[in-house]
Design a protein around this motif. Structure first.
Motif, PDB file in Angstrom:
ATOM      1  N   UNK A 134      -9.538 -24.024   3.446  1.00  0.00           N
ATOM      2  CA  UNK A 134     -10.621 -23.041   3.450  1.00  0.00           C
ATOM      3  C   UNK A 134     -11.961 -23.749   3.310  1.00  0.00           C
ATOM      4  N   UNK A 135     -11.927 -24.837   2.544  1.00  0.00           N
ATOM      5  CA  UNK A 135     -13.197 -25.519   2.224  1.00  0.00           C
ATOM      6  C   UNK A 135     -12.916 -27.020   2.127  1.00  0.00           C
ATOM      7  N   UNK A 136     -13.896 -27.798   2.512  1.00  0.00           N
ATOM      8  CA  UNK A 136     -13.733 -29.260   2.444  1.00  0.00           C
ATOM      9  C   UNK A 136     -14.816 -29.812   1.528  1.00  0.00           C
ATOM     10  N   UNK A 137     -14.402 -30.658   0.588  1.00  0.00           N
ATOM     11  CA  UNK A 137     -15.440 -31.361  -0.176  1.00  0.00           C
ATOM     12  C   UNK A 137     -15.317 -32.857   0.124  1.00  0.00           C
ATOM     13  N   UNK A 138     -16.472 -33.504   0.158  1.00  0.00           N
ATOM     14  CA  UNK A 138     -16.484 -34.934   0.481  1.00  0.00           C
ATOM     15  C   UNK A 138     -16.884 -35.724  -0.759  1.00  0.00           C
ATOM     16  N   UNK A 139     -16.160 -36.812  -0.966  1.00  0.00           N
ATOM     17  CA  UNK A 139     -16.470 -37.665  -2.123  1.00  0.00           C
ATOM     18  C   UNK A 139     -16.882 -39.049  -1.644  1.00  0.00           C
ATOM     19  N   UNK A 140     -17.751 -39.672  -2.428  1.00  0.00           N
ATOM     20  CA  UNK A 140     -18.149 -41.061  -2.163  1.00  0.00           C
ATOM     21  C   UNK A 140     -18.572 -41.682  -3.497  1.00  0.00           C
ATOM     22  N   UNK A 141     -18.078 -42.856  -3.726  1.00  0.00           N
ATOM     23  CA  UNK A 141     -18.442 -43.626  -4.938  1.00  0.00           C
ATOM     24  C   UNK A 141     -18.315 -42.809  -6.224  1.00  0.00           C
ATOM     25  N   UNK A 142     -17.262 -42.053  -6.314  1.00  0.00           N
ATOM     26  CA  UNK A 142     -16.987 -41.334  -7.557  1.00  0.00           C
ATOM     27  C   UNK A 142     -17.765 -40.052  -7.737  1.00  0.00           C
ATOM     28  N   UNK A 143     -18.403 -39.595  -6.676  1.00  0.00           N
ATOM     29  CA  UNK A 143     -19.187 -38.343  -6.770  1.00  0.00           C
ATOM     30  C   UNK A 143     -18.830 -37.430  -5.616  1.00  0.00           C
ATOM     31  N   UNK A 144     -19.037 -36.120  -5.841  1.00  0.00           N
ATOM     32  CA  UNK A 144     -18.888 -35.156  -4.746  1.00  0.00           C
ATOM     33  C   UNK A 144     -20.219 -35.149  -4.016  1.00  0.00           C
ATOM     34  N   UNK A 145     -20.169 -35.493  -2.723  1.00  0.00           N
ATOM     35  CA  UNK A 145     -21.435 -35.572  -1.991  1.00  0.00           C
ATOM     36  C   UNK A 145     -21.714 -34.320  -1.158  1.00  0.00           C
ATOM     37  N   UNK A 146     -20.651 -33.598  -0.798  1.00  0.00           N
ATOM     38  CA  UNK A 146     -20.910 -32.308  -0.156  1.00  0.00           C
ATOM     39  C   UNK A 146     -19.745 -31.379  -0.426  1.00  0.00           C
ATOM     40  N   UNK A 147     -20.073 -30.146  -0.716  1.00  0.00           N
ATOM     41  CA  UNK A 147     -19.035 -29.183  -1.063  1.00  0.00           C
ATOM     42  C   UNK A 147     -19.213 -27.928  -0.224  1.00  0.00           C
TER      43      UNK A 147
END
Lengths: 364, 223
Positions: B210-223
């Protein structure tokens, strides 16, 4: 899951079961041999038929450990005590090279017959010469002897004059005078077996002998038999304990190693169980149940092993009396084996329970 | 309505030798009940660590985690284990079935650990839906990758967990089996309102969510 895991690693399972089986077999055979030795000696001593046993001070109930002999004339004084029917002096001779810790009885046939009621001859007859020897049927069978055979004892060649039914003191009997001659113990005896006119006079006769020979070892046959336990034999209990300790150590170490390697091998599986929410107690339980199963199968194999070893020993050494497995010792051996297995598995189980689930899941 | 997952400034440091290596550097995340969420990002960005923390396999170094109303800060290891047993189902990239057990035993094991007893109706429902009813007496080595993963999904959902955490569930599968597994997850989500968090590298797999979240370097960069 427990059974499947045990079956999945057949080599480990067989080695673990064997270790526990050896442990149980060792315990039962050591106990069977030591109690068999004592019970056999006790049965044969009782079979003499005496009511009172008289030994010099410091003598042991184990005849092979007896102290220096005393004048045979003591027997004449014992015979004068009221209610004494007969006194049989016996001089013990040990021939360790051929008889282990058994002893040869040097007997005066006339007095021996009065006390014991005489031998039951299966073949042959009583002493005719100084170098005659009587052997019991078990000894004859074990050594393939028959009447007329030559038997080397005490660095002498004896002539087998008769084969008697077992169960009267020793398995080998030579004339008292020959025993005295060979040990340079002229007119000496190691022990006196006293027969009362009626067993009801045993206490009176015992008391009279104590007055006559203060400081001597004087016991009714009943008391004498009660002394024939491992508790009264120097170092025997220690020996039994040491052997049991050794046996339990074998089981403990093999189960420990087996479980320890299993845990390493199954690290990932433990991680999976933890990811499913298995608690430390659940993991601990699985490992301990596996160890218990290995222990239980090992115990049954040990019972079978002990029965087989006993059969082989008795078949190979007919004079060796190995007591058959008692329910008490079977239970003790089982408890020891199970405890050894559980203690052996406990540290590996604890290690498994404490594994970090993330590390365990990442384990290759 | 309270979200089923809420993290606030979630941080996780791993000690490697004498160095503290940050895996999560302050993750804030909200997941609603019944949501199918895909987490994507490069290797080492903290996706698996986040999943492990949400599943109670490891604790955070700092920050707040609330899962189905349970605050992980107030829970010790035993509490988290109990929580995981009743509320979380895991699916791994490498299937992680116990090799000595049959498919049936692997699934029943989860029920056995949960301690609520065998539920034959639920068992039949799940195994039918995942299409593994005919394979239940097979051991993992006798099953294809897709079948193994479906058994693993069955094991994860048999106890009706609140949340299904899937760590690259299609990572070891070919396209056909990947699609099959993704369809199963989608069906579980739609039919039973199963909350699912799925880590994936595969954009096609992520598209099922339903939804995609993107992570980079230990953080959520887009939700």
């Amino acid at each position: 899951m427990i059974v499947v895991n045990v079956l999945h690693r057949p080599i480990r399972t067989v080695v673990s079961v064997l270790a526990v089986a050896i442990e149980v077999t060792m315990v039962l055979i050591v106990v069977g041999l030591t109690t068999g030795l004592l019970n056999d000696a006790a049965r044969r001593t009782q079979g003499i038929g005496a009511d009172v046993v008289v030994q010099p001070s410091g003598a042991s109930f184990m005849f092979s450990l007896s102290s220096a002999p005393v004048p045979v004339k003591v027997g004449d004084r014992l015979a004068e005590i009221p209610h004494v029917l007969a006194v049989a002096p016996v001089l013990f001779q040990s021939d360790l090279s051929t008889h282990g810790i058994g002893v040869i009885f040097g007997i005066d046939m006339a007095s021996w017959n009065r006390v014991s009621g005489g031998f039951v001859y299966l073949s042959g007859e009583s002493f005719r010469g100084p170098m005659d020897v009587l052997v019991d049927d078990w000894y004859a069978k074990a050594n393939h002897l028959k009447v007329g055979s030559t038997l080397s004892l005490l660095s002498q060649n004896f002539h087998v004059c008769g084969i008697v039914e077992h169960g009267k003191g020793s398995r080998l009997f030579i004339p008292l005078s020959t025993a005295q001659e060979l040990s340079s113990s002229h007119d000496k005896a190691s022990i006196f077996f006293v027969k009362c006119t009626d067993p009801g006079y045993t206490d009176d006769v015992e008391a009279a002998i104590q007055r006559l020979l203060p400081g001597w070892e004087i016991h009714s046959m009943q008391q004498f038999m009660s002394m024939m336990t491992s508790n009264n034999l120097p170092a025997l209990d220690t020996f039994i304990d040491a052997m049991i300790g050794l046996a339990v150590s074998i089981g403990f170490l093999v189960i420990f190693l087996s479980m320890y390697t299993t845990i390493t091998e199954r690290t990932r599986e433990i991680g999976i169980l933890k990811s499913l929410g298995a608690s430390k107690g659940y993991i601990l339980g699985i490992i301990l149940k596996e160890a218990s199963l290995l222990g239980a199968v090992g115990i049954i194999a040990g019972y079978i092993g002990a029965a087989l070893v006993r059969k082989v020993l008795v078949g190979s050494f007919p004079t060796l009396y190995v007591e058959s497995m008692s329910a008490g010792w079977a239970a003790k051996a089982a408890i020891l084996a199970l405890l050894g297995a559980l203690i052996g598995a406990f540290y590996p189980a604890l290690r498994a329970a404490r594994l970090d689930p993330v590390d365990a899941l990442a384990y290759e | 309505m309270e979200p089923i997952i809420r993290t606030e400034d979630l941080k996780k440091l791993y000690r490697i030798g004498k160095l503290d290596v940050p895996a999560l550097r302050g993750v804030n995340l909200i997941v609603e009940e019944g949501e199918f969420l895909a987490i994507v990002g490069p290797s080492g960005c903290g996706k698996s660590t986040l999943l492990h923390i949400l599943g109670g396999l490891t604790g955070p170094t700092s920050g707040r985690v609330l899962v189905d109303g349970n605050d992980f800060r107030a829970m010790n290891d035993a509490d988290r284990t109990r929580f995981r047993r009743h509320k979380i189902g895991f699916v791994f990239q490498r299937f992680n079935l116990l090799p000595t057990l049959t498919a049936r035993d692997n699934i029943e094991l989860a029920q056995s650990i949960q301690g609520n007893g065998f539920n034959p109706r639920r068992f039949a429902q799940v195994t039918e839906m995942l299409g593994i009813a005919a394979k239940l007496n097979h051991r993992p080595y006798a099953l294809s990758g897709g079948e193994q993963q479906r058994v693993a999904i069955a094991r994860a959902v048999i106890c009706e967990p609140k949340i299904l955490l899937a760590d690259e569930p299609t990572g070891n599968l070919d396209t056909e089996n990947s699609q099959l597994v993704l369809n199963m997850l989608r069906t579980l989500n739609r039919s039973f309102r199963q909350t699912i968090l799925m880590i994936t590298h595969n954009p096609e797999a992520a598209a099922v969510a339903d939804r995609i979240i993107r992570m980079r370097d230990g953080r959520v960069v887009s939700a």
